[in-house]
Enzyme design. Sequence first.
Site, mmCIF file in Angstrom:
data_model
loop_
_atom_site.group_PDB
_atom_site.id
_atom_site.type_symbol
_atom_site.label_atom_id
_atom_site.label_comp_id
_atom_site.label_asym_id
_atom_site.label_seq_id
_atom_site.Cartn_x
_atom_site.Cartn_y
_atom_site.Cartn_z
ATOM 1 N N GLU A 183 0.844 -1.194 0.000
ATOM 2 C CA GLU A 183 0.000 0.000 0.000
ATOM 3 C C GLU A 183 0.878 1.243 0.000
ATOM 4 O O GLU A 183 1.750 1.350 0.870
ATOM 5 C CB GLU A 183 -0.932 -0.005 1.213
ATOM 6 C CG GLU A 183 -1.903 -1.184 1.190
ATOM 7 C CD GLU A 183 -2.806 -1.268 2.402
ATOM 8 O OE1 GLU A 183 -2.583 -0.516 3.384
ATOM 9 O OE2 GLU A 183 -3.736 -2.086 2.386
ATOM 10 N N HIS A 210 -7.744 1.209 1.753
ATOM 11 C CA HIS A 210 -7.633 0.855 3.169
ATOM 12 C C HIS A 210 -8.262 1.925 4.057
ATOM 13 O O HIS A 210 -7.614 2.488 4.951
ATOM 14 C CB HIS A 210 -6.173 0.633 3.569
ATOM 15 C CG HIS A 210 -6.024 -0.313 4.729
ATOM 16 N ND1 HIS A 210 -4.889 -1.033 4.973
ATOM 17 C CD2 HIS A 210 -6.878 -0.650 5.726
ATOM 18 C CE1 HIS A 210 -5.033 -1.779 6.046
ATOM 19 N NE2 HIS A 210 -6.248 -1.563 6.522
#
Length: 322
Positions: free
Chosen positions: A262, A281
């Site tokens: 990420e 997220h």
Amino acid sequence: MNFKVLVTATELATEGLVLLEQAGAKVIYMQEPESTHELSLILASQAVDAIIARTVTISAEAMAKSCTLKVISKHGVGFNNIDVAAATALGIPVFFTPGVNAASVAEMTIGLLLAAARRISWMDKEVHAGRWSRLQHGIELQGKTIGLVGLGQVGRRVALVCQALGMRVLAFSPSLKTSPLHGVELCASLAQLLQTSDVLSLHLPLTAQNKNLLGAAQFALMPRGAILINTARGELVNEVALAEALQTGQLFAAGIDTTVQEPLPDGSALRGLQNLVITPHVAASTPAALAGMASGAARNLLDFLRGQSMQHAACANRQVLR
């Protein structure tokens, strides 16, 4: 007593900050929240008593930089970015905040499920681009079976909503002997759950044992045209196998809020898949959830530092509390 608290982010919700300031704590922040180098520099140069941990990795090496660190309090429930074994060896408790973000994560799960089943985000982009692309092959969820891997506070909320949608709800949760919810059936194994799930939704923490829990072999067990939802941890799923299952139609669609890397890297196999709904997220990042996690994390560390009654169930290594 004054404490110095490091928040591994650029800010903390007011609800948590107020608690720390009322206790006389000095709060410092990281400027680059993903920088392990910055974390190590701060721990080596400042007398930090406590950490409110967000997403940066807190390794054994980082903890070893500090001779004052007494407690780590996770801003959330997933503490796989913290070396708990190293913290335990140093006598440092690692707390977390169970339940405070359950509603937000469960709602995002349902949102991703509906978006994936009906290709909502793809059609939205088409209409905004001036095209009237009326997809009419979305999946109606009523009558379908959803399998929940994990039946904690998030999973239970998802189960209730899915029951309201007219879905059959199955679950696999090895720690449970009986189902805590009426109408939710427990499966004896993950394989049994996979074979009967038109939708599979993940609601479990990441451990060394369940990394890559789902790969090509597991997707092959699922009914063709199934849907995967993941609002737990990206490392639970082999992303190359997920991309292949989406490309071949073994999976009709997927909705995920978390990935192995990420932000998602340019070369990811997941990029460009039209039957994948992906968010960055943020399932637990509503103002209400952020406020609850901030205040919960602050209370956990303050209770420990003051020697007050603590929530032992909210400690990942409660043996250090004895």
